[in-house]
Design a protein around this motif. Sequence first.
Motif, mmCIF file in Angstrom:
data_model
loop_
_atom_site.group_PDB
_atom_site.id
_atom_site.type_symbol
_atom_site.label_atom_id
_atom_site.label_comp_id
_atom_site.label_asym_id
_atom_site.label_seq_id
_atom_site.Cartn_x
_atom_site.Cartn_y
_atom_site.Cartn_z
ATOM 1 N N VAL A 1 -1.602 7.380 -5.516
ATOM 2 C CA VAL A 1 -1.623 5.956 -5.147
ATOM 3 C C VAL A 1 -0.996 5.826 -3.758
ATOM 4 C CG1 VAL A 1 -0.703 3.673 -5.742
ATOM 5 C CG2 VAL A 1 -1.431 5.253 -7.561
ATOM 6 N N ALA A 2 -1.603 5.020 -2.889
ATOM 7 C CA ALA A 2 -1.057 4.849 -1.527
ATOM 8 C C ALA A 2 -1.140 3.383 -1.118
ATOM 9 C CB ALA A 2 -1.835 5.719 -0.543
ATOM 10 N N ILE A 3 -0.260 2.996 -0.217
ATOM 11 C CA ILE A 3 -0.276 1.626 0.330
ATOM 12 C C ILE A 3 -0.794 1.698 1.773
ATOM 13 C CG2 ILE A 3 1.074 -0.429 0.863
ATOM 14 C CD1 ILE A 3 3.019 0.318 -1.291
ATOM 15 N N PRO A 4 -2.068 1.301 1.969
ATOM 16 C CA PRO A 4 -2.650 1.392 3.306
ATOM 17 C C PRO A 4 -1.800 0.649 4.339
ATOM 18 C CG PRO A 4 -4.321 0.789 1.690
ATOM 19 C CD PRO A 4 -2.995 0.725 0.991
ATOM 20 N N GLY A 5 -1.637 1.232 5.498
ATOM 21 C CA GLY A 5 -0.924 0.585 6.601
ATOM 22 C C GLY A 5 0.592 0.681 6.506
ATOM 23 N N SER A 6 1.115 1.197 5.396
ATOM 24 C CA SER A 6 2.579 1.204 5.225
ATOM 25 C C SER A 6 3.269 2.218 6.140
ATOM 26 C CB SER A 6 2.950 1.470 3.760
ATOM 27 O OG SER A 6 2.405 2.688 3.309
ATOM 28 N N HIS A 7 2.472 3.052 6.819
ATOM 29 C CA HIS A 7 3.075 3.991 7.780
ATOM 30 C C HIS A 7 3.643 3.260 8.999
ATOM 31 C CE1 HIS A 7 -0.988 3.243 9.077
ATOM 32 N NE2 HIS A 7 -0.822 3.900 10.214
ATOM 33 N N ARG A 8 3.329 1.965 9.115
ATOM 34 C CA ARG A 8 3.875 1.203 10.255
ATOM 35 C C ARG A 8 5.131 0.438 9.883
ATOM 36 N NH1 ARG A 8 -0.969 -0.986 10.269
ATOM 37 N NH2 ARG A 8 -2.593 0.415 10.989
ATOM 38 N N GLY B 1 8.963 -0.671 8.910
ATOM 39 C CA GLY B 1 10.295 -0.303 9.388
ATOM 40 C C GLY B 1 11.175 0.185 8.244
ATOM 41 N N GLU B 2 12.422 0.477 8.596
ATOM 42 C CA GLU B 2 13.409 1.035 7.652
ATOM 43 C C GLU B 2 13.642 0.174 6.423
ATOM 44 O OE1 GLU B 2 15.811 3.932 8.092
ATOM 45 O OE2 GLU B 2 13.855 4.274 8.983
ATOM 46 N N ASP B 3 13.645 -1.157 6.649
ATOM 47 C CA ASP B 3 14.075 -2.046 5.567
ATOM 48 C C ASP B 3 12.910 -2.656 4.803
ATOM 49 O OD1 ASP B 3 13.233 -3.420 7.707
ATOM 50 O OD2 ASP B 3 15.060 -4.598 8.011
ATOM 51 N N ARG B 4 11.729 -2.108 4.993
ATOM 52 C CA ARG B 4 10.557 -2.613 4.269
ATOM 53 C C ARG B 4 10.216 -1.620 3.160
ATOM 54 N NH1 ARG B 4 6.567 -4.462 1.732
ATOM 55 N NH2 ARG B 4 4.789 -5.516 2.718
ATOM 56 N N PHE B 5 10.279 -2.114 1.906
ATOM 57 C CA PHE B 5 9.978 -1.276 0.745
ATOM 58 C C PHE B 5 8.752 -1.851 0.034
ATOM 59 C CE2 PHE B 5 14.421 -0.650 1.694
ATOM 60 C CZ PHE B 5 14.563 0.732 1.580
ATOM 61 N N PRO B 6 8.061 -1.044 -0.764
ATOM 62 C CA PRO B 6 6.875 -1.573 -1.456
ATOM 63 C C PRO B 6 7.223 -2.742 -2.375
ATOM 64 C CG PRO B 6 6.931 0.817 -1.567
ATOM 65 C CD PRO B 6 8.249 0.393 -0.989
ATOM 66 N N LEU B 7 6.361 -3.760 -2.357
ATOM 67 C CA LEU B 7 6.499 -4.931 -3.232
ATOM 68 C C LEU B 7 5.319 -4.920 -4.208
ATOM 69 C CD1 LEU B 7 7.370 -7.517 -0.413
ATOM 70 C CD2 LEU B 7 8.960 -6.478 -2.083
ATOM 71 N N PRO B 8 5.502 -5.564 -5.371
ATOM 72 C CA PRO B 8 4.422 -5.514 -6.376
ATOM 73 C C PRO B 8 3.079 -5.997 -5.834
ATOM 74 C CG PRO B 8 6.424 -6.476 -7.298
ATOM 75 C CD PRO B 8 6.687 -6.281 -5.840
ATOM 76 N N ASP B 9 3.099 -6.955 -4.891
ATOM 77 C CA ASP B 9 1.830 -7.523 -4.400
ATOM 78 C C ASP B 9 1.190 -6.709 -3.274
ATOM 79 O OD1 ASP B 9 2.007 -9.516 -6.176
ATOM 80 O OD2 ASP B 9 2.830 -11.013 -4.770
ATOM 81 N N ASP B 10 1.868 -5.694 -2.782
ATOM 82 C CA ASP B 10 1.272 -4.914 -1.691
ATOM 83 C C ASP B 10 -0.023 -4.249 -2.188
ATOM 84 O OD1 ASP B 10 3.228 -5.363 0.292
ATOM 85 O OD2 ASP B 10 4.519 -3.813 -0.575
ATOM 86 N N PRO B 11 -1.127 -4.436 -1.466
ATOM 87 C CA PRO B 11 -2.390 -3.819 -1.890
ATOM 88 C C PRO B 11 -2.262 -2.300 -1.933
ATOM 89 C CG PRO B 11 -2.737 -5.294 -0.020
ATOM 90 C CD PRO B 11 -1.256 -5.182 -0.223
ATOM 91 N N ARG B 12 -2.731 -1.697 -3.019
ATOM 92 C CA ARG B 12 -2.652 -0.236 -3.182
ATOM 93 C C ARG B 12 -4.047 0.332 -3.340
ATOM 94 N NH1 ARG B 12 2.994 -0.050 -6.529
ATOM 95 N NH2 ARG B 12 3.830 -1.634 -5.171
ATOM 96 N N VAL B 13 -4.208 1.580 -2.933
ATOM 97 C CA VAL B 13 -5.471 2.272 -3.223
ATOM 98 C C VAL B 13 -5.161 3.447 -4.138
ATOM 99 C CG1 VAL B 13 -6.714 1.673 -1.120
ATOM 100 C CG2 VAL B 13 -5.270 3.694 -1.139
ATOM 101 N N LYS B 14 -6.112 3.742 -5.010
ATOM 102 C CA LYS B 14 -6.010 4.946 -5.837
ATOM 103 C C LYS B 14 -6.998 5.944 -5.262
ATOM 104 C CE LYS B 14 -4.780 3.608 -10.455
ATOM 105 N NZ LYS B 14 -5.236 3.256 -11.779
#
Length: 297
Positions: free
Chosen positions: A183-190, A192-205
Amino acid sequence: MSKQQSGRDDPRFRQIDSFDQYLGTDLARTHGFTSSEEAAGLDPEMVQFQHDRLMRDGYIILHDVVDAATLQALRDEAAPYLDKVGRNSFEGERTQRIYGLPEKLRSADAFIEHPLILAHLDRLFLPNYLLSQAQVINILSGSPAQPLHIDDGFYPWPRPRPALSVATVFAVDDFTEDNGATVAIPGSHRWGEDRFPLPDDPRVKATMPAGSCILFLGNLWHGGGENHSGSSRLAITAQYCEPWLRTQENYFLSVSRETAAAVSENIRRLLGYSIHPPFMGMSDGMHPKRKLPLQED
Ligand SMILES: O=C(O)CCC(=O)C(=O)O
């Protein structure tokens, strides 16, 4: 002055006149640093197109890049080692892992030095990038999702920043909706330090047929998926890093010198038998390949 006292008398002596020259020169001298090349037959435009997607989304899925015989060889060689589950919830209480692959499984080489993956690494990293770690991962049915994470977060360099590592996960079994596809969160490579995954973040399998691969940047949030399929999900993963970083697995201890001498030049270089100029990776002031029982010079 005697010859022993003056290195300048040695015809191989190198005069270094600038800091740039110092940084760019293989001062261990005996073996020039080798670079991996795009395997013959790869279309540079196709690789560039994939590279652009990788930089945009943080991941890319490469379909059908490994043939059935290579997958079967990996299955056969891995089977005897798949005898224990993880030691913590990150490794997975119902996930089996094999470490130390370059010593244990020769069938892993085809995945680790896959020409298309090397072509991408050539675009992402400096020459002589390293294998940071490689594992076979078998997610058993009943396994919960692995905690989402990034792979290069232990390097203390604040994000957002360029990826310091890159990972592959090759599907050895088909990756399906319910068997633990990555499972990955597209675009999350951009982020910052204080941004963590949230339940609503779009994910791809990364659902994909066996023989396919998800390639992703080390700063992309991702994790192994939940497996409630009734079958296990076999994969092989490799992580690579810049040649000036410490690798996760210490391959100088887990791979014997005999094995390091016998593997391909690509694998040997990925294991650290290379120099990042001017002399990172040296041993006793020499190129590390001089410590191996190699047939060549
Ligand atoms: O098994 C997977 O799909 C991903 C595993 C992973 O990200 C890890 O173990 O670090």
